[in-house]
Design a protein around this motif. Structure first.
Motif, mmCIF file in Angstrom:
data_model
loop_
_atom_site.group_PDB
_atom_site.id
_atom_site.type_symbol
_atom_site.label_atom_id
_atom_site.label_comp_id
_atom_site.label_asym_id
_atom_site.label_seq_id
_atom_site.Cartn_x
_atom_site.Cartn_y
_atom_site.Cartn_z
ATOM 1 N N ARG A 110 0.838 -1.203 0.000
ATOM 2 C CA ARG A 110 0.000 0.000 0.000
ATOM 3 C C ARG A 110 0.877 1.261 0.000
ATOM 4 N N HIS A 111 1.949 1.230 0.776
ATOM 5 C CA HIS A 111 2.846 2.381 0.810
ATOM 6 C C HIS A 111 3.442 2.638 -0.576
ATOM 7 N N ALA A 112 3.833 1.566 -1.284
ATOM 8 C CA ALA A 112 4.395 1.719 -2.619
ATOM 9 C C ALA A 112 3.358 2.254 -3.598
ATOM 10 N N LEU A 113 2.112 1.786 -3.494
ATOM 11 C CA LEU A 113 1.064 2.264 -4.393
ATOM 12 C C LEU A 113 0.743 3.739 -4.141
ATOM 13 N N LEU A 114 0.776 4.149 -2.882
ATOM 14 C CA LEU A 114 0.485 5.547 -2.563
ATOM 15 C C LEU A 114 1.573 6.476 -3.085
ATOM 16 N N ARG A 115 2.771 5.964 -3.271
ATOM 17 C CA ARG A 115 3.882 6.793 -3.744
ATOM 18 C C ARG A 115 3.956 6.861 -5.264
ATOM 19 N N ARG A 116 3.010 6.241 -5.964
ATOM 20 C CA ARG A 116 3.014 6.316 -7.427
ATOM 21 C C ARG A 116 2.819 7.751 -7.909
ATOM 22 N N SER A 117 2.072 8.559 -7.121
ATOM 23 C CA SER A 117 1.826 9.946 -7.478
ATOM 24 C C SER A 117 1.415 10.697 -6.232
ATOM 25 N N GLN A 118 1.787 11.973 -6.152
ATOM 26 C CA GLN A 118 1.388 12.767 -4.990
ATOM 27 C C GLN A 118 -0.122 12.964 -4.948
ATOM 28 N N HIS B 35 -2.189 10.648 -6.036
ATOM 29 C CA HIS B 35 -2.837 9.344 -6.088
ATOM 30 C C HIS B 35 -3.548 9.052 -4.772
ATOM 31 N N ARG B 36 -4.763 8.551 -4.867
ATOM 32 C CA ARG B 36 -5.532 8.157 -3.684
ATOM 33 C C ARG B 36 -5.912 6.691 -3.800
ATOM 34 N N LEU B 37 -5.761 5.998 -2.692
ATOM 35 C CA LEU B 37 -6.093 4.580 -2.662
ATOM 36 C C LEU B 37 -6.932 4.319 -1.427
ATOM 37 N N TRP C 269 -9.178 2.319 1.339
ATOM 38 C CA TRP C 269 -8.993 1.025 1.990
ATOM 39 C C TRP C 269 -9.871 -0.048 1.361
ATOM 40 N N SER C 270 -11.069 0.320 0.928
ATOM 41 C CA SER C 270 -11.945 -0.684 0.321
ATOM 42 C C SER C 270 -11.337 -1.220 -0.975
ATOM 43 N N ARG C 271 -10.750 -0.321 -1.797
ATOM 44 C CA ARG C 271 -10.112 -0.793 -3.034
ATOM 45 C C ARG C 271 -8.859 -1.605 -2.725
ATOM 46 N N PHE C 272 -8.071 -1.157 -1.752
ATOM 47 C CA PHE C 272 -6.858 -1.910 -1.428
ATOM 48 C C PHE C 272 -7.198 -3.289 -0.865
ATOM 49 N N ASN C 273 -8.240 -3.388 -0.059
ATOM 50 C CA ASN C 273 -8.635 -4.691 0.476
ATOM 51 C C ASN C 273 -9.065 -5.637 -0.638
ATOM 52 N N ARG C 274 -9.686 -5.088 -1.682
ATOM 53 C CA ARG C 274 -10.041 -5.940 -2.822
ATOM 54 C C ARG C 274 -8.779 -6.465 -3.505
ATOM 55 N N LEU C 275 -7.767 -5.608 -3.592
ATOM 56 C CA LEU C 275 -6.497 -6.048 -4.193
ATOM 57 C C LEU C 275 -5.828 -7.144 -3.361
#
Length: 465
Positions: free
Chosen positions: A421-429, A431-433, A435-441
């Motif tokens: 999740r930390h790596a995905l959040l750093r894709r762009s300043q 970028h929003r992720l 918790w519901s979408r991350f839990n699906r991932l």
């Protein structure tokens, strides 16, 4: 726990094998005849083995190698060499049987260890790998008849979990109150070449095989463009090194410890060895101390020493917790073996249990490597990165998902999810992720923790009639 065979007798009455296997048994042919002869007579010396290295064996040896292994000093990968294999096999076979095959030095590379140091590896050229694999195939049928039951490293059907099962069963089923966790310092780098050849000559009288092995031992390594001749040791990573290591320790350690523990007054003694790591359990503290002293003297004879920081004697077993509590001491000490920390514990019914947990040092090293890789690949498409992470965790759980270890593995999985999740959040300043979408991932790509191995007793006894 697995009990080995009795001590081999001396060499005064050793017998040399006939020049051809047809004289041993007309019903036997090829390597099966070698295996039967080695099983029938543990003192038999084999004078004719090179003729078993046939073009077909060289062909099979090539296809048994790792396809994605790094190239040696020749610069040839497995897939590149496959294109010229039909032309090279007859020439390689001719050179071997003329005694003209020359070993090339290994290419030196370093890989990080769990303690932060670097482990040196030697990557052999592709043709050295092929011939070494062929020699391992021939010698393996002989030495598999000699190796003792408590030797588990680099042997067919004797993987890490078989050694772990044997150790747990031995501690629980025998009167084991003390553990000596012995680690030989830089074992592969300290193997004495002359002792190695002397050990081989107890079974192998074919000078052509001995000459091949001596050339590999002396070939040395290439580092920074310079060839460094070898005075001692055998390169870690060489195809033949695991077999040579087992042969060396068979004579330097296994036969000795088998004789040592069977002397009167020793009490219960269990032995499990995997490569240069061994765990020996004792009933009596005096026996454990004496063994450690005698072991140091025994190894010194063959140019080996115990690692002072990794070799320990601890109180361990079904009564360790109670005895230490009565003495006003803390919980029983733990020891690491094959990536697991072994602890004294109890089942829900209050019975003694050996608790096996992933070693923290190894787990932290793996987590650090995953975090770095996730940060490097964070801009890749999510399905691609998720599929990679799934493969990594499946491989990790395949080894570590043993009973009693799920709590620690769930913690490991949580840390991996947090790192992703930390790596995905750093894709762009921007970028929003959520918790519901991350839990699906995570549900889609991150495997859940479940036990993948049976209890030690189940697998240990199932493998023995």
């Amino acid at each position: 726990m697995a009990e080995g065979r009795g001590v081999a007798k001396g060499n005064a009455e050793q017998i040399s094998a006939p020049r051809t296997l047809s004289r041993i048994s007309r019903a036997s042919s090829g390597l099966e005849g070698v295996r039967q002869a080695a099983r029938r007579n543990r003192r038999l010396r084999f004078t004719a083995l090179l003729h078993h290295i046939t073009p077909q064996l060289l062909w099979d040896s090539f296809y048994s190698l790792q396809k994605n292994a790094a190239a040696g000093v020749d610069g040839l990968t497995w897939r590149e060499y496959e294109k010229i294999l039909p032309q090279r096999i007859p020439e390689m076979h001719r050179l071997i049987h003329r005694g003209a095959f020359r070993a090339t030095p290994s290419r030196r590379v370093y890989i990080p260890k769990a303690d932060g140091r670097q482990r040196p590896l030697g990557i052999a050229s592709i043709e050295d790998k092929i011939v070494q694999q062929a020699v391992v195939t021939v010698l393996g049928v002989i030495y598999e008849q000699d190796f003792l039951g408590f030797s588990y490293g680099f042997r067919p059907g004797r993987r890490q979990h078989n050694a772990l099962d044997a150790l747990t069963v031995g501690i629980k089923s025998r009167s084991v109150d003390w553990i000596v966790d012995a680690d030989i310092r830089s074992f592969f780098d300290e193997i004495d070449h002359e002792w190695m050849i002397r050990f081989l000559e107890r079974r192998i009288a074919d000078e052509r095989i001995i000459r091949l092995i001596r050339r590999w031992l002396k070939a040395g390594v290439v580092e920074d463009g310079k060839r460094i001749p070898a005075q001692r040791g055998t390169p870690q990573g060489a195809v033949i090194s695991p077999l040579l290591a087992n042969i060396y320790l068979h004579y330097a350690f296994d036969l000795w410890v088998q004789h040592w523990r069977n002397q009167p007054g020793r009490g219960d003694v269990i032995v499990v060895r995997y490569a240069d790591d061994s765990v020996v359990g004792f009933e009596k503290v005096g026996t454990a101390r004496l063994f450690l002293e005698d072991l140091q003297k025994r190894l010194a004879k063959f140019g080996l020493t115990l690692h002072p920081d990794k070799t320990r004697m601890i109180e361990f077993g079904r009564y360790a917790a109670e005895r230490r509590r009565n003495r006003g001491q803390g919980r029983p000490e733990t020891f690491d073996f094959l990536g697991f920390t072994h602890c004294c514990g109890t089942t829900r019914e209050g019975k003694f249990q050996v608790i096996r947990l992933t070693a923290l040092k190894r787990m932290r090293t793996t987590l650090t490597a995953i975090r770095e890789k996730l940060n490097q690949r964070r801009h890749e498409p999510v399905p691609v990165l998720g599929a990679w992470l799934q493969r990594v965790l499946q491989g990790y759980f395949a080894y570590h998902a043993v009973p009693t270890n799920l709590f620690r593995l769930n913690g490991f999985r949580s840390e991996v999810c947090r790192a992703w999740r930390h790596a995905l959040l750093r894709r762009s300043q921007r970028h929003r992720l959520t918790w519901s979408r991350f839990n699906r991932l995570t549900r889609k790509y991150v495997p859940s923790c479940r036990v993948l191995h049976p209890y030690p007793e189940q697998r240990f006894y199932a493998s023995r009639p």
